[in-house]
Design a protein around this motif. Structure first.
Motif, PDB file in Angstrom:
ATOM      1  N   GLU A  59       6.865  -1.833   8.455  1.00 47.91           N
ATOM      2  CA  GLU A  59       6.299  -1.765   7.113  1.00 47.91           C
ATOM      3  C   GLU A  59       4.790  -1.953   7.170  1.00 47.91           C
ATOM      4  OE1 GLU A  59       8.489  -4.811   5.173  1.00 47.91           O
ATOM      5  OE2 GLU A  59      10.128  -3.465   4.617  1.00 47.91           O
ATOM      6  N   PRO A  60       4.070  -1.122   6.419  1.00 48.32           N
ATOM      7  CA  PRO A  60       2.606  -1.245   6.428  1.00 48.32           C
ATOM      8  C   PRO A  60       2.171  -2.610   5.897  1.00 48.32           C
ATOM      9  CG  PRO A  60       3.270   0.823   5.431  1.00 48.32           C
ATOM     10  CD  PRO A  60       4.505   0.014   5.595  1.00 48.32           C
ATOM     11  N   ARG A  61       1.021  -3.065   6.374  1.00 48.41           N
ATOM     12  CA  ARG A  61       0.479  -4.319   5.857  1.00 48.41           C
ATOM     13  C   ARG A  61      -0.659  -3.995   4.906  1.00 48.41           C
ATOM     14  NH1 ARG A  61      -0.374  -7.243  11.683  1.00 48.41           N
ATOM     15  NH2 ARG A  61       1.508  -6.331  12.534  1.00 48.41           N
ATOM     16  N   GLU A  67      11.419   8.921   3.257  1.00 50.80           N
ATOM     17  CA  GLU A  67      10.765   8.132   4.287  1.00 50.80           C
ATOM     18  C   GLU A  67       9.968   6.950   3.747  1.00 50.80           C
ATOM     19  OE1 GLU A  67      11.206   8.166   7.335  1.00 50.80           O
ATOM     20  OE2 GLU A  67      12.256  10.054   7.673  1.00 50.80           O
ATOM     21  N   SER A  68       9.828   6.857   2.438  1.00 52.44           N
ATOM     22  CA  SER A  68       9.111   5.711   1.885  1.00 52.44           C
ATOM     23  C   SER A  68       9.798   4.435   2.360  1.00 52.44           C
ATOM     24  CB  SER A  68       9.140   5.765   0.355  1.00 52.44           C
ATOM     25  OG  SER A  68       8.810   4.493  -0.163  1.00 52.44           O
ATOM     26  N   CYS A  69       8.987   3.478   2.805  1.00 48.96           N
ATOM     27  CA  CYS A  69       9.619   2.276   3.343  1.00 48.96           C
ATOM     28  C   CYS A  69      10.100   1.381   2.221  1.00 48.96           C
ATOM     29  CB  CYS A  69       8.660   1.543   4.271  1.00 48.96           C
ATOM     30  SG  CYS A  69       7.411   0.582   3.409  1.00 48.96           S
ATOM     31  N   GLY A  70       9.617   1.622   1.023  1.00 49.24           N
ATOM     32  CA  GLY A  70      10.124   0.874  -0.122  1.00 49.24           C
ATOM     33  C   GLY A  70       9.397  -0.418  -0.407  1.00 49.24           C
ATOM     34  N   LYS A  71       8.332  -0.671   0.344  1.00 49.22           N
ATOM     35  CA  LYS A  71       7.665  -1.950   0.168  1.00 49.22           C
ATOM     36  C   LYS A  71       6.912  -2.026  -1.162  1.00 49.22           C
ATOM     37  CE  LYS A  71       4.628  -5.125   2.582  1.00 49.22           C
ATOM     38  NZ  LYS A  71       4.248  -5.593   3.921  1.00 49.22           N
ATOM     39  N   CYS A  72       6.238  -0.927  -1.547  1.00 51.59           N
ATOM     40  CA  CYS A  72       5.464  -1.032  -2.779  1.00 51.59           C
ATOM     41  C   CYS A  72       6.012  -0.096  -3.862  1.00 51.59           C
ATOM     42  CB  CYS A  72       3.985  -0.771  -2.509  1.00 51.59           C
ATOM     43  SG  CYS A  72       3.607   0.919  -2.073  1.00 51.59           S
ATOM     44  N   LEU A 108       0.306   1.431  -1.425  1.00 45.79           N
ATOM     45  CA  LEU A 108      -0.222   0.515  -0.427  1.00 45.79           C
ATOM     46  C   LEU A 108      -0.738   1.238   0.810  1.00 45.79           C
ATOM     47  CD1 LEU A 108      -0.488  -2.381   0.644  1.00 45.79           C
ATOM     48  CD2 LEU A 108       1.911  -2.276   1.293  1.00 45.79           C
ATOM     49  N   CYS A 109      -0.002   2.239   1.272  1.00 42.86           N
ATOM     50  CA  CYS A 109      -0.415   2.857   2.530  1.00 42.86           C
ATOM     51  C   CYS A 109      -0.574   4.356   2.364  1.00 42.86           C
ATOM     52  CB  CYS A 109       0.587   2.560   3.642  1.00 42.86           C
ATOM     53  SG  CYS A 109       1.965   3.701   3.721  1.00 42.86           S
ATOM     54  N   GLY A 110      -1.033   4.977   3.446  1.00 44.79           N
ATOM     55  CA  GLY A 110      -1.318   6.401   3.427  1.00 44.79           C
ATOM     56  C   GLY A 110      -0.141   7.262   3.022  1.00 44.79           C
TER      57      GLY A 110
HETATM   58  S1  SF4 Z   1       3.042   3.524   0.074  1.00 45.77           S
HETATM   59 FE1  SF4 Z   1       4.139   1.577  -0.049  1.00 45.77          FE
HETATM   60  S2  SF4 Z   1       6.327   2.014  -0.135  1.00 45.77           S
HETATM   61 FE2  SF4 Z   1       5.239   3.882   0.447  1.00 45.77          FE
HETATM   62  S3  SF4 Z   1       5.441   3.833   2.663  1.00 45.77           S
HETATM   63 FE3  SF4 Z   1       3.447   2.933   2.173  1.00 45.77          FE
HETATM   64  S4  SF4 Z   1       3.860   0.761   2.000  1.00 45.77           S
HETATM   65 FE4  SF4 Z   1       5.837   1.775   2.004  1.00 45.77          FE
END
Ligand code: SF4
Ligand code: FMN
Ligand code: FES
Lengths: 122, 162, 598
Positions: C301-303, C454-459, C501-503
Motif C-alpha cells: 500500500e502506498p504511503r 487494482e486500486s488498493c483501497g486505502k484511500c 493518495l498515490c499516482g
Molecule cells: S490512490 Fe489511494 S486507493 Fe488508489 S491505489 Fe493509491 S493509495 Fe490505493
C-alpha cells in the motif's frame, strides 16, 4: 574482478567470437563456393581448412562464408577473397593445402597467390 | 491445527523450514518465504501461515494480510495445471472471451475454480506480456498464442494425458 | 574461444519463446550435428529483436539474414541450404528484408529498424544474455570500472545530471537529481532499487531489457550504488516474468563469480550486491512507496507523502528507485559522455524511448526511437501502418494512467512535455493504436475497469470515486446514459485527480478525461442517440435489414439462433430487436449484403 585490464582481457578473448554480429562490412572476407558442383568438387575440406587456419592463427576480422555456385563449375571449388579497399581475387580449383597457402600469403601478408587465381587458370 | 495435514506433509514442512532458515536473517524475508511456501505446498493453507508466523515470530494476521493483498498468493488449493487466460487489452480485442468460454466448456469449470481431480485451475489474468501473439493462454510456464477456440481441446488433451 | 564462421541467433524473448523458439533451437542443434556443422556454426539464444509479431525470429550472421515465423519444419532447409551451401532461403526471410533485386538488406535498412535508435535495447537480440563474457565483449562493465577507478561519486552524479536523463518509469523525473538527493540524505545504510514491476497492460519494454540484456541493469545499479553510497540493491520484478527472473538469477550469479558484484569490486573498497524480489500480482506495487513496502514484506500500500524514498525508503533508509529502462541507459552515458546523450532527443527530453506497439498496427512489437520522433513516424514508417489500410483514429500512451492522442496530433514530436500538454503522458511506453472500429467510450471503460480492480483501497477518492465513474461509463455503454453524465464524469475525475493518495488514483481518470476531450461527440452519441458509432458496445448495436436491398431469400432466418427474424418470402424481412442477441450470424450469411450493423 581486480582491474580494468582484467576486464579488457576478457573482452578481447570474447570479441573475436562476437564481432561477426557487429559489422559485416569491415575486415577480410573469404567466400567459398558451395553449390552442388562446389561440394561435389570438394569444397567442404577447403572450407574446413580455412576455418582451421583462421582459428590456429587467431586471425581477427576475417569472415568466412559460403555462397552458391559462383558460375564456372569446371573450375570449382572456387574461393573469393576480398581485402578491404582491394579488388576481389578469385581462386579456382582449390584444395585444403592450397587454402593454407592462401591464408599465409594473401590473408596474412597481403600477397596474392597468383598461380591459383582464375587469371592463371584461363 | 489439523495434525493430519502436518503428518502427511512432513517433508514439505522440512523443506519450508530450510527456506525459512535461509531467509530468516535477511531483510524483509516474508515475501520470498511465502513465494517458496506456495511453490512447495501449491497454496497457503492456514497451517502454513501459522508455521511461518511462529518461525518468524510475527502475528499470523500479518501473513494473512499479505497473502490476501497479492493476487498471486492463494489460500485455496490449485490444480496441477494452472491455466491463465489473458484478458489484457490486446488479447481481449482479439477474442480472449471466446477462448475463455471454450475453456469453461471444455473443463466444465468457472473462472477461478479448480477441477475436482485437482488437475486444472482456470483463471482469467492480466496482460501476460505476449500481446504480439494475442490471444494467449498460459498453462503453468507454457504460453500458447494466436489461439482460436477450436485449438483448445487439443491443448487441454495434451495435459490430460500427461 | 572457438572460431565459428557463422552465428545463428535465435530469439529467446517471451514472445518468440511462446511461439516455439526453444523447440527450434533443439532442431537446429540436431540438424547441425547431422550435417557436421556443430563446430563451425554457433547457436546463440538472445533477447527480443522487437518484431514479436513475426516470431519466432532467427538471424544468421555474417550475412545478417533475417528469418521470420520459422517453424521446426523450416530448420532443416536453413541448415542444409544456408549454413551448408551458403544459399539464403529467400522465401523464409522477413518480407521487408529483401531488396527488389533479391539482395538482402542489412538490419538497419529494414523499415522497422531504419528509424530506430537502439540504446537501451542495444544488446537485445545481439548477445547471449546468459553469457557474461558476451556482455563484456560489447564493453559491458567497462563503465562500472571507469567510475570506480577514475571518478568520484560526485563526478558520477554530475555526469548523469549533465546528460539530462529523465526517469523512464513514467513521471520523467531527472535521474541525476534523484541520485543527488539520495547521496545527500543522511544515513548509515542506503539502498538502490530497480522497479521492474511493469504492470501496464500491453507494455513489455522492461521485460525485454531484462530478458535480453540483464547485465546492463546490474552494472547500472552498481554504478548508482557507488554514486549514492549504497552497498545493497534490490530488483523488484513481476513474478509473471519467469524468463526474466531466470536470466537475472543467472546474471547475478555470474557477476558475483567474476567479482563484478560482491566485495572490493575492481580492487577498490567499493562493495555491492543485488538480490531479486518477486512481486505477487499487484499493479499498485509499481508505485514507488508501495513497491518499497512490498520489498519489506508488507502489503503493497502506498504511503502518504512527504516521505520521499530518497530520505526514508526501504527499511526506513535512504533509497534510490529507478526504472529498468532508466538504468539501461546509464552505462553508455558514462562511456560516451553526457554530450553524446544530449545530442539525441529534444530540448527537454534527451535520449530515446522504448515503446511497445500494440493492437491495430502491422508490426506489433518493440521499438526504440529518439525522443521527438512523431507518432506518424512510429506508426506508419516503423510500425508499418494500420492493417487493412484502415484509418487511424487515436493512440493511447501511458496505459491506464495516460490518455489518447487523436489524429490531429499525429505530427506532434513525442516527448514528456508535449505528451502531457495534449492530455496524455509518456508513461512506461505502452503505445496502443486504434482505428475506426474502436469505440473510445469502451476503451475508457476498459482502462478504468483495470484501475478499479487494482486500486488498493486505502484511500476513498480512488476506492469509491473510480468505482462511481465506472458505473456511469457502464451505464453509457449499455444505452442507459443520461444528460449530464459527461459533466459528472468530468467533475468526479477532477476531484479524484486532486485528492487521491498515490499516482494510481491520481491518474486513473486520465483515459476518461482525454477521450471526453477529443471524442465528446462519441459520448454524446451513446447518451443521446443510444448509438455506438464504432459498433462495439453490444447493447447499443442494432442489426437491421435494409429493406431496399433485401430480396427475401430467407437464408438469414435459418441461421438466427433466437428466431428473431421474420417475414414473407420474396419480400423484405425484419429483425425483432427484442429477440436479437447481436451475434452477427445473419450478417455473414446474407448474399446481398442487405444486413448491416449500426
Ligand atoms: S490512490 Fe489511494 S486507493 Fe488508489 S491505489 Fe493509491 S493509495 Fe490505493
Ligand atoms: C500505479 C503506478 C504504477 C507504476 N508502475 C510502474 C512500473 O510498472 N514500472 C516503473 O518503472 N514505474 C512505475 N511507476 C512509477 C514509479 O512509481 C516510479 O516513479 C519510477 O519507478 C521511478 O523510476 P524512474 O525515475 O527511473 O522513472 C508506477 C507509478 C504508479 C503510480
Ligand atoms: S494483452 Fe495478452 S499478452 Fe498482453
Amino acid at each position: 574482478m581486480k582491474s580494468l585490464q582484467e576486464l579488457e582481457q576478457i573482452k578481447q578473448k570474447t570479441l573475436d567470437s562476437v564481432s561477426l554480429r557487429k559489422d559485416r562490412a569491415g575486415g577480410i572476407r573469404i567466400v567459398v563456393g558451395m553449390g552442388t558442383c562446389g561440394i561435389a568438387a570438394g569444397a567442404r575440406p577447403v572450407l574446413m581448412s580455412f576455418l582451421e587456419e583462421v582459428q590456429k592463427r587467431n586471425l581477427r576480422d576475417v569472415t568466412i562464408t559460403q555462397t552458391g555456385c559462383i558460375g564456372v563449375c569446371r573450375l570449382e571449388p572456387m574461393v573469393e577473397v576480398t581485402r578491404p579497399g582491394e579488388e576481389k581475387v578469385t581462386y579456382v580449383k582449390m584444395t585444403a593445402e592450397k587454402a593454407k597457402r592462401v591464408i599465409s600469403e594473401h590473408i596474412v601478408n597481403g600477397k596474392i597467390v597468383n598461380e591459383y587465381t582464375i587469371g592463371a587458370a584461363e | 491445527m489439523s495434525t493430519s495435514i502436518l503428518q502427511k506433509d512432513r517433508e514439505k514442512f522440512t523443506e519450508l523450514q530450510k527456506v525459512i532458515d535461509e531467509y530468516k536473517d535477511k531483510e524483509g524475508p516474508l515475501m520470498p518465504i511465502m513465494h517458496k511456501a506456495q511453490e512447495i505446498f501449491g497454496y497457503l493453507p492456514m497451517e502454513v501461515q501459522e508455521y511461518i508466523a511462529n518461525a518468524l515470530d510475527i502475528p499470523v494476521s500479518d501473513i494473512y494480510g499479505v497473502a490476501t493483498f497479492y493476487s498471486q498468493f492463494t489460500l485455496k488449493p490449485k490444480g496441477k495445471y494452472s491455466i491463465g487466460v489473458c484478458m489484457g487489452t490486446a488479447c481481449y480485442v482479439k477474442g480472449a472471451q471466446a477462448i475463455l468460454d471454450e475453456l469453461c466448456k471444455e473443463l466444465n469449470l468457472k473462472p477461478g475454480d479448480t477441477s475436482d481431480d485437482l488437475n486444472f485451475t482456470l483463471e482469467a489474468t492480466r496482460c501476460l506480456g505476449a500481446c504480439g501473439l494475442a490471444p494467449v493462454i498460459m498453462i503453468n510456464d507454457d504460453v500458447y498464442g494466436r489461439l482460436v477456440p477450436s485449438d483448445i481441446k487439443r491443448i487441454i488433451d495434451k495435459y490430460r494425458n500427461k | 574461444m572457438e572460431f565459428y564462421r557463422s552465428h545463428v541467433l535465435i530469439c529467446g524473448g517471451t514472445g518468440c519463446h511462446s511461439s516455439g523458439s526453444s523447440d527450434i533451437r533443439e532442431v537446429f542443434q540436431t540438424e547441425l550435428k547431422k550435417n557436421h556443422l556443430e563446430n563451425e556454426v554457433l547457436l546463440v539464444q538472445t533477447g527480443c529483436f522487437g518484431l514479436c509479431e513475426v516470431g519466432p525470429v532467427v538471424i544468421v550472421y555474417p550475412e545478417g539474414a533475417f528469418y521470420s515465423r520459422i517453424t521446426k519444419e523450416d530448420v532443416p532447409r536453413i541448415v542444409s541450404e544456408h549454413l551448408l551451401k551458403g544459399r539464403i532461403v529467400t522465401d523464409l526471410l522477413y518480407h521487408d528484408s529483401i531488396h527488389e533485386d533479391d539482395a538482402i538488406k542489412s538490419l538497419d535498412e529494414v523499415n522497422f529498424y531504419k528509424k530506430q535508435k537502439r540504446l537501451a535495447l542495444r544488446n537485445c537480440g545481439v548477445i547471449d544474455p546468459e553469457k557474461i563474457e558476451e556482455y563484456i565483449a560489447f564493453d559491458g562493465y567497462k563503465a562500472l570500472g571507469k567510475v570506480l577507478t577514475e571518478m568520484t561519486p560526485e563526478e558520477t552524479i554530475e555526469l548523469i545530471k549533465a546528460s539530462g536523463l529523465r526517469g523512464r518509469g513514467g513521471a520523467g523525473f531527472p535521474t541525476g537529481l534523484k541520485w543527488d538527493f539520495t547521496a545527500k540524505a543522511k544515513g548509515d545504510k542506503k539502498y538502490v532499487c530497480c522497479n521492474a514491476d511493469e504492470g501496464d497492460p500491453g507494455a513489455f519494454m522492461d521485460r525485454s531489457v531484462l530478458e535480453g540484456d540483464p547485465h546492463c541493469v546490474l552494472e547500472a545499479m552498481a554504478i548508482a550504488g557507488y554514486a549514492v553510497g549504497a552497498d545493497q540493491g534490490y530488483i523488484y520484478v513481476r513474478a509473471e516474468y519467469p524468463i526474466a527472473v531466470k536470466r537475472l538469477t543467472i546474471a547475478i550469479a555470474q557477476a558475483r563469480q567474476m567479482g563484478l558484484l560482491g566485495k572490493n569490486i575492481f580492487g577498490t573498497n567499493f562493495s555491492f550486491d543485488i538480490e531479486l524480489r518477486l512481486g505477487a500480482g499487484a499493479f499498485v506495487c509499481g508505485e514507488e512507496t508501495a513497491l518499497l513496502a512490498s520489498i519489506e514484506g508488507k502489503r503493497g500500500e502506498p504511503r502518504p507523502r512527504p516521505s520521499l524514498p530518497a530520505v526514508k525508503g526501504v527499511f526506513g533508509k535512504p533509497t534510490l528507485l529507478n526504472n529498468v529502462e532508466t538504468y539501461a541507459n546509464i552505462p553508455q552515458i558514462i562511456l560516451n559522455g553526457p554530450e553524446w546523450f544530449r545530442s539525441i532527443g529534444t530540448e527537454k527530453s534527451k535520449g530515446t524511448k522504448v515503446f511497445a506497439l500494440g493492437r491495430k498496427i502491422v508490426n506489433t512489437g518493440l521499438v526504440e526511437v529518439p525522443m521527438g520522433t512523431t507518432l506518424r513516424e512510429i506508426i506508419y514508417e516503423i510500425g508499418g501502418g494500420i492493417p487493412g489500410g484502415k484509418e487511424f483514429k487515436a493512440a493511447q500512451t501511458g496505459g491506464p494512467s495516460g490518455g489518447c492522442i487523436p489524429a490531429e496530433h499525429l505530427d506532434t514530436p513525442i516527448d514528456y512535455d508535449s505528451l502531457s500538454e495534449i492530455g496524455s503522458m509518456m508513461g512506461s511506453g505502452g503505445l496502443i493504436v486504434m482505428d475506426n472500429d474502436n469505440c473510445m467510450v469502451d476503451i475508457a471503460r476498459f482502462f478504468l475497469d483495470f484501475t478499479v480492480d487494482e486500486s488498493c483501497g486505502k484511500c476513498p477518492p480512488c476506492r469509491i470515486g473510480t468505482k462511481r465513474m465506472l458505473e456511469i461509463l457502464d451505464r453509457i455503454t449499455k444505452g442507459q446514459g443520461e444528460e449530464g453524465d459527461i459533466e459528472k464524469l468530468e467533475t468526479l475525475g477532477k476531484n479524484i485527480k486532486a485528492s487521491a493518495l498515490c499516482g494510481l488514483g491520481q491518474t486513473a481518470p486520465n483515459p476518461i478525461l482525454s477521450t471526453i476531450r477529443y471524442f465528446r461527440e462519441e459520448y454524446e452519441a451513446h447518451i443521446r442517440d443510444k448509438k455506438c458509432p464504432a459498433g462495439v458496445c453490444q447493447a447499443l448495436l442494432q442489426i437491421v435489414i435494409q429493406a431496399d436491398l433485401c430480396r427475401g431469400c430467407g437464408l438469414c432466418v435459418k441461421v438466427c439462433p433466437t428466431v428473431a427474424i421474420s417475414g414473407e418470402r420474396k419480400s423484405p424481412y425484419v429483425i425483432d430487436q427484442n429477440k436479437c442477441i447481436k451475434c452477427g450470424a445473419c450478417l455473414e450469411k446474407c448474399p446481398f449484403k442487405a444486413i448491416v450493423k449500426g
